[in-house]
Design an enzyme around this catalytic site. Structure first.
Site, PDB file in Angstrom:
ATOM      1  CG  HIS A  83      29.939  36.783  41.608  1.00 21.87           C
ATOM      2  ND1 HIS A  83      29.734  37.095  40.301  1.00 21.87           N
ATOM      3  CD2 HIS A  83      31.269  36.770  41.785  1.00 21.87           C
ATOM      4  CE1 HIS A  83      30.896  37.269  39.710  1.00 21.87           C
ATOM      5  NE2 HIS A  83      31.839  37.061  40.586  1.00 21.87           N
ATOM      6  CG  HIS A  96      40.928  39.106  42.319  1.00 21.03           C
ATOM      7  ND1 HIS A  96      40.480  40.371  42.601  1.00 21.03           N
ATOM      8  CD2 HIS A  96      39.885  38.462  41.707  1.00 21.03           C
ATOM      9  CE1 HIS A  96      39.228  40.494  42.198  1.00 21.03           C
ATOM     10  NE2 HIS A  96      38.837  39.353  41.658  1.00 21.03           N
ATOM     11  CD  GLU A 153      34.762  39.063  42.710  1.00 22.87           C
ATOM     12  OE1 GLU A 153      35.534  39.080  41.746  1.00 22.87           O
ATOM     13  OE2 GLU A 153      33.516  39.215  42.601  1.00 22.87           O
ATOM     14  CG  ASP A 163      35.791  34.429  43.229  1.00 23.01           C
ATOM     15  OD1 ASP A 163      36.150  35.531  43.678  1.00 23.01           O
ATOM     16  OD2 ASP A 163      35.713  34.210  42.006  1.00 23.01           O
ATOM     17  CG  HIS A 212      36.810  41.476  37.504  1.00 26.16           C
ATOM     18  ND1 HIS A 212      35.528  41.427  37.969  1.00 26.16           N
ATOM     19  CD2 HIS A 212      37.501  40.599  38.226  1.00 26.16           C
ATOM     20  CE1 HIS A 212      35.441  40.514  38.902  1.00 26.16           C
ATOM     21  NE2 HIS A 212      36.624  39.996  39.076  1.00 26.16           N
ATOM     22  CG  ASP A 263      38.716  36.802  38.408  1.00 26.03           C
ATOM     23  OD1 ASP A 263      38.595  35.610  38.697  1.00 26.03           O
ATOM     24  OD2 ASP A 263      38.346  37.722  39.151  1.00 26.03           O
ATOM     25  CE1 TYR A 308      35.142  33.896  35.422  1.00 25.70           C
ATOM     26  CE2 TYR A 308      36.577  35.393  34.226  1.00 25.70           C
ATOM     27  CZ  TYR A 308      36.152  34.840  35.415  1.00 25.70           C
ATOM     28  OH  TYR A 308      36.725  35.238  36.589  1.00 25.70           O
ATOM     29  CG  HIS A 349      37.434  31.365  38.097  1.00 22.99           C
ATOM     30  ND1 HIS A 349      36.846  30.867  39.243  1.00 22.99           N
ATOM     31  CD2 HIS A 349      37.500  32.706  38.271  1.00 22.99           C
ATOM     32  CE1 HIS A 349      36.567  31.872  40.068  1.00 22.99           C
ATOM     33  NE2 HIS A 349      36.959  33.003  39.505  1.00 22.99           N
TER      34      HIS A 349
HETATM   35 FE1  FEO Z   1      37.044  38.456  40.534  1.00 15.65          FE
HETATM   36 FE2  FEO Z   1      37.090  35.079  40.381  1.00 15.65          FE
HETATM   37  O1  FEO Z   1      36.940  36.742  41.231  1.00 15.65           O
END
Ligand code: FEO
Length: 397
Positions: free
Chosen positions: A26, A80, A82, A84, A146, A165, A191, A224
């Protein structure tokens, strides 16, 4: 070890996916791909934790189905929202009609804004504990670390932390554990610098609250990258360091150049600083990915930015860096300097200095600016700026 559906411990499985070709995350560039991690806690009432990015939905659902029929899943925790991690949300809830969904207040409102669905989501609060299918889950909100909805989930008996995250890194691997790969500290730092940096104060508060809430994980499962198992203490220590600017050492020279004058000044600064024992890095802004530049900023105590002037203002690549930094807010504990060149009239360095003031960055010295090619006076001024950097760092490091 099954790399496709990794058994973590006690019937907890990784059912995420590997995105081998991910290069643009992103908006920031990476070089080694990435993973979207999701987890299944199997048992009499299977529990799903998070989903994956939309294009990987079928692969993700097929992995779960290898462990348990999807309609047997009874609980679905959304840490979360988001995309992804929630890209497969709609498909998942359709495939899991018997699952109760759990999320924070912000997750519930955010999911309804992203997706059109009419299933209830059960609100869970920070600190709340739920017994789901004979397993204990504790929820721990980390708002703005975040996103507003961000939440961690902890299994106290298994000492497993689903950290969302936080503690993530971007690299595509078939292996899942830290002891199976070269330790990805730089990936975790990159990251952090690009995703977590604006929320340093929240990270520090979260790190303090973990032990106070009896959260002492033996395994950290971020959304991740690889899982922290043999290096839990290290990643916690690194996060403390990155969040507090204690990891900031040495000098960083960032610059762009139109006809070589600012380049000459950057070389001069590097030459003079590197004649001391101060750590110094030099990066051409257009040559290096922005994601690496901001990672090096996170590691640096003094940052000198050089820009030519174009059309009475800052050079576009340098301006782009400033915009990116404005959001990332590298924060206090660092000193900044400016240098650059112009032909007909100034503007580039002036813009930079104004940006420093507006963003309340502490200056190390007056700027150095050259008209056309740097003269002997300008070389001396660069040496003086470099000497100030060396002296300052000698006093603070
Ligand atoms: Fe805040 Fe990996 O999305």
């Amino acid at each position: 070890m099954n790399h496709r559906i990794t058994h973590i411990k006690d019937d907890i499985y990784w059912v995420g996916v590997v995105d081998w070709n991910l290069r643009d995350f992103h908006g920031f560039s990476i070089t080694r791909g990435g993973t979207y991690n999701a987890f299944l806690v199997n048992g009499p009432e299977p529990v799903l934790v998070d989903t994956v990015k939309a294009p990987f939905t079928q692969e993700f659902l097929a992995k779960i189905a290898e462990i348990t029929p999807l309609d047997k899943i009874r609980h679905f925790i959304v840490n979360h929202i988001e995309p992804d991690h929630s890209g497969a949300f709609l498909a998942a809830i359709q495939a899991m009609p018997n699952a109760t969904i759990y999320g924070s207040e912000n997750a519930i409102s955010g999911l309804h804004r992203y997706y059109n669905f009419d299933r209830e989501i059960e609100l869970v609060h920070s600190g709340e504990t739920r017994e789901l299918g004979g397993r204990t889950f504790r929820f721990f909100e980390t708002p703005m670390a975040h996103w507003p909805d961000s939440m961690m989930t902890y299994m106290p008996k298994e000492k497993v932390l689903f950290s969302s995250d936080i503690f993530g890194q971007l690299q595509a691997t078939s292996e899942r554990f830290d002891y199976e790969v070269e330790l990805p500290i730089y990936d975790a730092a990159l990251y952090y610098a690009n995703i977590i940096l604006p929320f340093n104060h929240i990270v520090l508060k979260t790190l303090e609250l973990l032990p106070k809430n009896d959260i002492a994980p033996e395994i950290i499962l971020p959304d991740h990258g690889i899982f922290w198992k043999d290096h839990v203490d290290e990643i916690l220590a690194y996060y403390k360091c990155w969040a507090s600017a204690r990891c900031a050492h040495g000098a960083l020279i960032l610059y762009d150049s139109m006809w070589g004058s600012t380049d000459i000044m950057a070389d001069r600064l590097y030459h003079q600083i590197s004649g001391s024992d101060v750590k110094v890095r030099k990066m051409h802004i257009r040559t290096n990915p922005m994601s690496r530049i901001v990672t090096e900023i996170m590691f640096s105590k003094v940052i000198l930015i050089g820009t030519p002037t174009i059309n009475d203002t800052i050079f576009p690549s340098v301006g782009q860096l400033l915009i990116y930094l404005q959001g990332l807010r590298p924060g206090p504990g660092r000193l900044w300097g400016a240098f650059g060149s112009y032909g007909w009239g100034g503007g580039g360095v002036e813009y930079l200095m104004r940006w420093y003031r507006e963003n309340q960055h502490q200056l190390i010295a007056d700027p150095v600016e050259s008209r056309f090619r740097p003269s002997a006076d300008i070389h001396q001024a660069c040496d003086a700026l470099a000497d100030t950097v060396v002296k300052t760092l000698g006093q603070v490091e």
